[in-house]
Structures are given as structure tokens and as C-alpha cells.
Design a protein around this motif. Structure first.
Motif, PDB file in Angstrom:
ATOM      1  N   CYS A 129      43.383  35.248  51.132  1.00  0.00           N
ATOM      2  CA  CYS A 129      42.626  34.466  50.169  1.00  0.00           C
ATOM      3  C   CYS A 129      42.268  33.116  50.788  1.00  0.00           C
ATOM      4  O   CYS A 129      43.136  32.449  51.356  1.00  0.00           O
ATOM      5  CB  CYS A 129      43.444  34.269  48.894  1.00  0.00           C
ATOM      6  SG  CYS A 129      42.727  33.093  47.725  1.00  0.00           S
ATOM      7  N   PRO A 130      41.006  32.662  50.689  1.00  0.00           N
ATOM      8  CA  PRO A 130      40.621  31.382  51.291  1.00  0.00           C
ATOM      9  C   PRO A 130      41.208  30.166  50.587  1.00  0.00           C
ATOM     10  O   PRO A 130      41.144  29.064  51.102  1.00  0.00           O
ATOM     11  CB  PRO A 130      39.087  31.396  51.173  1.00  0.00           C
ATOM     12  CG  PRO A 130      38.806  32.298  50.012  1.00  0.00           C
ATOM     13  CD  PRO A 130      39.873  33.358  50.053  1.00  0.00           C
TER      14      PRO A 130
ATOM     15  N   ASN B  98      44.455  42.929  48.806  1.00  0.00           N
ATOM     16  CA  ASN B  98      44.039  44.288  49.124  1.00  0.00           C
ATOM     17  C   ASN B  98      42.839  44.675  48.255  1.00  0.00           C
ATOM     18  O   ASN B  98      42.801  44.372  47.060  1.00  0.00           O
ATOM     19  CB  ASN B  98      45.194  45.268  48.870  1.00  0.00           C
ATOM     20  CG  ASN B  98      44.771  46.699  49.107  1.00  0.00           C
ATOM     21  OD1 ASN B  98      44.092  47.000  50.079  1.00  0.00           O
ATOM     22  ND2 ASN B  98      45.171  47.596  48.221  1.00  0.00           N
ATOM     23  N   LYS B  99      41.859  45.350  48.851  1.00  0.00           N
ATOM     24  CA  LYS B  99      40.678  45.795  48.106  1.00  0.00           C
ATOM     25  C   LYS B  99      40.866  47.260  47.731  1.00  0.00           C
ATOM     26  O   LYS B  99      41.026  48.118  48.596  1.00  0.00           O
ATOM     27  CB  LYS B  99      39.413  45.627  48.952  1.00  0.00           C
ATOM     28  CG  LYS B  99      38.116  46.008  48.223  1.00  0.00           C
ATOM     29  CD  LYS B  99      36.909  45.488  48.976  1.00  0.00           C
ATOM     30  CE  LYS B  99      36.619  46.328  50.211  1.00  0.00           C
ATOM     31  NZ  LYS B  99      36.004  47.615  49.843  1.00  0.00           N
TER      32      LYS B  99
ATOM     33  N   ARG C 244      38.898  39.386  43.944  1.00  0.00           N
ATOM     34  CA  ARG C 244      39.467  38.209  43.281  1.00  0.00           C
ATOM     35  C   ARG C 244      40.972  38.182  43.507  1.00  0.00           C
ATOM     36  O   ARG C 244      41.660  39.177  43.254  1.00  0.00           O
ATOM     37  CB  ARG C 244      39.163  38.222  41.789  1.00  0.00           C
ATOM     38  CG  ARG C 244      39.536  36.927  41.067  1.00  0.00           C
ATOM     39  CD  ARG C 244      39.090  36.992  39.611  1.00  0.00           C
ATOM     40  NE  ARG C 244      39.366  35.743  38.917  1.00  0.00           N
ATOM     41  CZ  ARG C 244      39.126  35.539  37.630  1.00  0.00           C
ATOM     42  NH1 ARG C 244      38.576  36.517  36.908  1.00  0.00           N
ATOM     43  NH2 ARG C 244      39.406  34.375  37.069  1.00  0.00           N
ATOM     44  N   CYS C 245      41.478  37.056  43.968  1.00  0.00           N
ATOM     45  CA  CYS C 245      42.916  36.882  44.235  1.00  0.00           C
ATOM     46  C   CYS C 245      43.657  36.609  42.929  1.00  0.00           C
ATOM     47  O   CYS C 245      43.057  36.210  41.923  1.00  0.00           O
ATOM     48  CB  CYS C 245      43.114  35.727  45.226  1.00  0.00           C
ATOM     49  SG  CYS C 245      44.849  35.356  45.607  1.00  0.00           S
TER      50      CYS C 245
ATOM     51  N   SER D  48      37.752  33.844  43.805  1.00  0.00           N
ATOM     52  CA  SER D  48      36.921  34.976  44.211  1.00  0.00           C
ATOM     53  C   SER D  48      36.445  34.744  45.641  1.00  0.00           C
ATOM     54  O   SER D  48      36.183  33.603  46.040  1.00  0.00           O
ATOM     55  CB  SER D  48      35.718  35.113  43.271  1.00  0.00           C
ATOM     56  OG  SER D  48      36.143  35.410  41.963  1.00  0.00           O
ATOM     57  N   PHE D  49      36.323  35.846  46.399  1.00  0.00           N
ATOM     58  CA  PHE D  49      35.800  35.697  47.755  1.00  0.00           C
ATOM     59  C   PHE D  49      35.170  37.003  48.217  1.00  0.00           C
ATOM     60  O   PHE D  49      35.354  38.065  47.607  1.00  0.00           O
ATOM     61  CB  PHE D  49      36.885  35.233  48.727  1.00  0.00           C
ATOM     62  CG  PHE D  49      37.990  36.214  48.971  1.00  0.00           C
ATOM     63  CD1 PHE D  49      37.956  37.077  50.066  1.00  0.00           C
ATOM     64  CD2 PHE D  49      39.098  36.263  48.126  1.00  0.00           C
ATOM     65  CE1 PHE D  49      38.985  37.965  50.300  1.00  0.00           C
ATOM     66  CE2 PHE D  49      40.136  37.148  48.363  1.00  0.00           C
ATOM     67  CZ  PHE D  49      40.077  38.008  49.455  1.00  0.00           C
ATOM     68  N   CYS D  50      34.412  36.897  49.285  1.00  0.00           N
ATOM     69  CA  CYS D  50      33.705  38.040  49.850  1.00  0.00           C
ATOM     70  C   CYS D  50      34.619  38.786  50.806  1.00  0.00           C
ATOM     71  O   CYS D  50      35.202  38.195  51.715  1.00  0.00           O
ATOM     72  CB  CYS D  50      32.450  37.560  50.581  1.00  0.00           C
ATOM     73  SG  CYS D  50      31.563  38.877  51.463  1.00  0.00           S
TER      74      CYS D  50
END
Length: 557
Positions: A294-295, A302-303, A311-312, A317-319
Motif C-alpha cells: 500500500c502506498p 492481495n488482489k 483498496r487497502c 485506494s491504489f492502482c
């Protein structure tokens, strides 16, 4: 015999050092009382003075209290319940009570602790037919139904009883104050006990137990043993609150924080390490290969779907493709106001920094666990080594002393434990979580290199010692047995010295120059964790040392 270089002096020099009569080598001494692998409990302690530890069980708890109370009673000529009040207020530190008495005087001492020693008229001498008005319920009662406390305030027994019951149920039973407005005097525990027991004997017993246990729970020199299930013992330390102790039940723990023995980690370091391990390490290997960081919080994510917008748990949220932070709006094709098809400089540095942080933690975690695993495996050598000693004794060799085998085993397990906990220490010592502003980058690098050089030297010699102890030397020819004997003796002394040097480096070179109020570590003890003793109950007039005896079959709380 050809000598080997163990990185710390010659084997002959080390042999002479270990077996010098004037040197306390820190090894176990063979004795008739305990021929197994337990640590010695002699009066000398190798590199540091021995501390005084005592086991306190149920039968000895009251005696331990009374010894401290008697000292205060003799000094101030006061009653037992007044002495207990003073000691509870000062956390059962007799020296503190004496210090306040000398520096501030007896009146200040009593005032701060809520002790009243007024010479009040006993109500039992009053006319039993006379009526006295209670200042709480404003009813009139005969004198024998009223109770006056040391502070001079008098109320009816029913009001006192209800007041005490409420306070005991609130958990304030150790220091119950008078009901009178703005009166902070502590009530007589004997009167509390008598009044409550007449209405609720169970609650009175609870109050009595709380008073007894206050000697442990309010005493900075005494800690409950944290064994599970609880053995019922407590440990009293006379002269060192930062130490590691062993209860009579066999449980070893840090006296300061009641966690497992964790030196050379400080208590704060160990608490942070345990929390970090609980949060991150159970699936750390899987995370490193199947997740991205997560940034925002750097936790692995994990996706579990096809969408690249993730989303963490922290809400960020991140790409998934580039790892950059994004907003919440997205569809199957794109994320609003975000594109990562074009190459951009700089972002990969942030991702790499987060990945390095995870790999750094993984490095220290894996080595800590690897050495703890080795320790468990090596502890299984105990029975095998005893069998080897039996075989050697049956061969009737020229030498009759095989204590070098048991000493070597003890030194191996002791040093291995130190080495395993040195990795959590290094993680925090040379990271930025605790000492970010107390060392420059250059200072941190120098300190880390100094520490790791000693750490690796210790690790190398521990592995050598482990290898020699694992050899089937009981079957070797006598000259080969003597060769293995010399190597084990030498390596035992070397690892002992290297452990002491590692602690000395931590104390003087690493933590010494820093603000370390919260990072005091238990000192290195060559003989290992100090064992608490059980002696005949006797308070020495000269030393003031408390000794306690209880039967092994005594019941616990």
C-alpha cells in the motif's frame, strides 16, 4: 594436536582461562543436588554481581508483608494497619517510607498517605443508652451501633457497611477513605473487615485477599509469575528491577515487563517486535510473492479480482499495475484521473523504498526464527549427551570428568538464545522507528557494522560448538575424545566471552550515547537466567534480606 583459530585467542589460552581457579567461568558446577543441565546458583556471577531473588507462595505472602510492616511499625511506633497504609501508598518500598520520614517529617508522611493517628475516645466506653446522630442518614443510634475511625469521624455501622461494600465492589478496597466530606484518611482495615463480614462474609474474604495481594500488585520489587496456567507464585527481587528470572515452576521471564526473557532487546523493543510479528509475519513469505505494498501504510495487499483498482484496509485506494495512490472513482476500463501507461520518473523510488522496508523486516524475522528453531532442536541433544557421558564412563578412560559435555551444552543453548534475540534488537537499533533523530546516517552505519561484526563472530562460533557436540565422540578413540574435549572447552569459553562483549557493545557503544530511559536491558549473566530460591523464613537484622520457605505441596490462590 593442531590448534584451530576460533577468532578469539588461542585454544590453549582459552583452556587456561576457563579452568583458572580464580576465574568464575560461568559454567554449571557438578553437584549432588542437581547433576542435570540446570544453571549454577553460586554466590559469584562471572561478569556481574548476583542479584537476590526469592519465590513467594501463598503461605509465605502474609509473612513477607508482616516483615515489611514490622520494620515500619518499629520505626514509627504505629499500629499494623497504619503501617500497611503507608506501605501501600509508597508501593511497599520500606526505604521510601523511611526517606520521606527523614526528609519531610512524620506529619507530612502521614498526611500524604492518609494516615490518622488521633487519640480518639473509644465509643465502647460511652453510655450504651445514649443516642448519637449519624451524619449520613441522620438517624439516632446507641453508641454500640456507631463506629468512629482514627480520623475522629463517627457514623452508624449500617452506613459504614454500605460505604465499604460499594468501594470494595468498585475495586478500591485497598485504600478506602472516610465518608466525611473532604476527609482523605484511610479507614482501619480491621474495622472494615468486621463490619463487612457481618453482612457479606464472601465480600469480606475478597477484601482480605485484596489486602494480601497488594503486596505483589502494588510492589515494584515483586511480580506475579506469568506462567499459564498460573502457578500461583510471585518473585521478589531485592536489588535489580531490570533482570531476567526463573520461577520455581521453571518459567523464565523478564521481571520488568513480565514477557518472556528477551535480552538483549529492551522491553519496548520486544513489545514492538511481538506486535509487528503478530501483524505481519505469519504469512510474510506468501506476501512477498503474491502482494503489493500500500502506498500509504506500506502493508502488503492481495488482489482477489480482475479489477486493477484495489483498496487497502487503511482506506487507501491504489492502482495494482503501478502501485500509485488513486481516488475511489473507477470502472472496468480505467481509474478516474489516473493513468499509468506512460513511464514516469520518481515513482519507482517510493515503491522500492516500501519494498526494501518489507525485505528488511523479513531478513531479521527469518534469522530470529531460524535460531529459535535451532535452539529447540539443540535442546533435544540433552538426552543424547547424557547417553554419551554414560558410554564414556563405561569405557573407563583416563579422564573421569565429563562436565565439559554438560557445560558445553549449557553454553550452546544460552548463547543461541542471546543470538536469536539480537536480531529483533538490531532491527530497531538500526532502523528509523526508535532512533531516527538520535543518529546520523553515518553514525548508524558505523554502529551497525560494529555490532554485526560481533554478532557474526558469535554466530560462527556457536555453529562450531553445536557441530562438535553433535559428533558421536563417545565412540572415538581416547586421543580423539580428548581433542573434542579441548575444542568444546575452548568454544564454550569463546562464546561466553563473545556474548559478554556483545552486551558490552550494546550498553556502551550503541545505547550509551543515546537517550535510553526506555531502553534499559537486562545485564548479561554468564550463568544464565537467575533462579529464585526458597529458604527458611527469616529476616536478617543485619542485611534485611527476606527469605521464604513453603512446602512443595502448598495450594495456590
Amino acid at each position: 594436536m593442531e590448534e584451530e583459530d576460533y577468532g578469539y585467542g588461542s585454544s590453549e589460552d582459552e583452556y587456561n582461562r576457563v579452568y583458572d581457579d580464580d576465574y568464575d567461568d560461568g559454567f554449571e558446577e557438578e553437584s549432588d543436588e542437581d547433576p542435570q543441565f540446570s544453571g549454577s546458583n553460586s554466590s559469584s556471577e562471572g561478569y556481574h554481581l548476583r542479584i537476590s531473588l526469592y519465590v513467594i507462595r501463598k503461605e509465605s505472602l502474609l509473612a513477607a508483608q508482616k516483615d515489611d510492616m514490622q520494620r515500619v511499625m518499629d520505626l514509627l511506633s504505629i499500629k499494623e494497619h497504619h503501617a500497611r497504609t503507608l506501605l501501600i501508598h509508597h508501593r511497599w518500598d520500606v526505604d521510601k517510607v523511611i526517606s520521606v520520614f527523614v526528609e519531610r517529617g512524620v506529619e507530612r508522611l502521614y498526611l500524604e498517605a492518609g494516615v490518622s493517628v488521633l487519640d480518639n475516645t473509644d465509643l465502647s466506653s460511652s453510655d450504651s443508652l445514649s443516642q448519637i446522630t449519624c451524619g449520613v442518614c441522620f438517624e439516632e443510634f446507641p453508641a454500640n451501633e456507631m463506629t468512629k475511625m482514627d480520623c475522629g469521624h463517627c457514623f452508624c455501622n449500617e452506613c459504614w457497611t454500605e460505604h465499604f461494600i460499594v468501594k470494595i465492589n468498585e475495586g478500591k478496597s485497598r485504600q478506602i477513605t472516610c465518608m466525611a466530606h473532604k476527609c482523605h484518611s484511610i479507614c482501619d482495615e480491621g474495622q472494615i473487615r468486621d463490619l463487612v463480614s457481618a453482612k457479606d462474609p464472601v465480600l469480606a474474604a475478597k477484601f482480605e485477599r485484596f489486602l494480601l495481594e497488594s503486596y505483589i500488585e502494588d510492589n515494584k520489587r515483586v511480580q506475579w509469575c506469568p506462567s499459564v496456567p498460573h502457578c500461583g507464585n510471585a518473585i521478589r527481587v531485592e536489588n535489580d528491577g531490570y533482570c531476567e528470572v526463573e520461577c520455581a515452576c521453571g518459567k523464565q521471564f523478564c521481571f520488568s515487563c513480565s514477557s518472556e526473557a528477551h535480552s538483549p532487546c529492551s522491553c519496548l523493543m520486544w513489545q514492538l517486535w511481538e506486535k509487528k510479528c503478530q501483524d505481519e509475519s505469519e504469512t510474510v513469505n506468501w506476501f512477498t510473492t503474491n502482494t503489493k505494498l500500500c502506498p500509504k501504510c506500506s502493508k502488503p495487499v492481495n488482489k482477489d479480482g480482475g479489477c486493477n483498482h484495489v483498496r487497502c484496509v487503511c482506506g487507501q485506494s491504489f492502482c495494482w499495475l503501478c502501485g500509485a495512490a488513486t481516488g475511489l472513482d473507477h470502472n472496468w476500463d480505467s481509474i478516474a484521473n489516473h493513468e499509468c501507461g506512460r513511464y514516469k520518473d520518481g515513482h519507482e523510488q517510493e515503491v522500492e523504498q516500501a519494498r526494501k522496508a518489507l525485505w528488511r523486516y523479513t531478513h531479521y524475522y527469518n534469522r530470529n526464527k531460524a535460531h529459535l528453531h535451532s535452539l529447540k532442536a539443540e535442546e533435544k541433544l540433552k538426552e543424547k549427551l547424557l547417553q554419551k557421558i554414560t558410554t564414556l564412563e563405561s569405557r573407563e578412560l583416563e579422564t573421569k570428568d565429563y562436565s565439559w559435555v554438560t557445560n558445553g551444552f549449557y553454553r550452546l543453548t544460552r548463547s543461541r538464545r542471546v543470538l536469536s534475540y539480537s536480531y529483533p534488537f538490531a532491527y530497531f537499533m538500526f532502523g528509523e522507528e526508535l532512533f531516527k533523530n538520535e543518529m546520523t546516517s553515518e553514525q548508524r552505519t558505523i554502529k551497525q557494522n560494529l555490532f554485526e561484526d560481533q554478532q557474526q563472530q558469535l554466530e560462527m562460533n556457536i555453529e562450531r560448538l553445536s557441530g562438535f557436540l553433535a559428533e558421536p565422540f563417545a565412540q572415538y578413540p581416547e586421543d580423539k575424545v580428548m581433542e573434542i574435549r579441548m575444542k568444546i572447552i575452548t568454544l564454550s569459553g569463546v562464546t561466553d566471552n563473545l556474548c559478554a562483549k556483545l552486551y558490552d557493545c550494546i550498553d556502551k557503544d550503541l545505547l550509551g550515547p543515546l537517550e535510553r530511559a526506555t531502553h534499559i536491558i537486562a545485564r548479561y549473566r554468564s550463568k544464565g537466567v537467575e533462579k529464585a530460591t526458597e529458604l527458611a523464613h527469616n529476616l536478617s537484622a543485619k542485611t534485611g534480606i527476606l527469605s521464604l520457605y513453603v512446602s512443595p505441596s502448598s495450594n495456590i490462590f
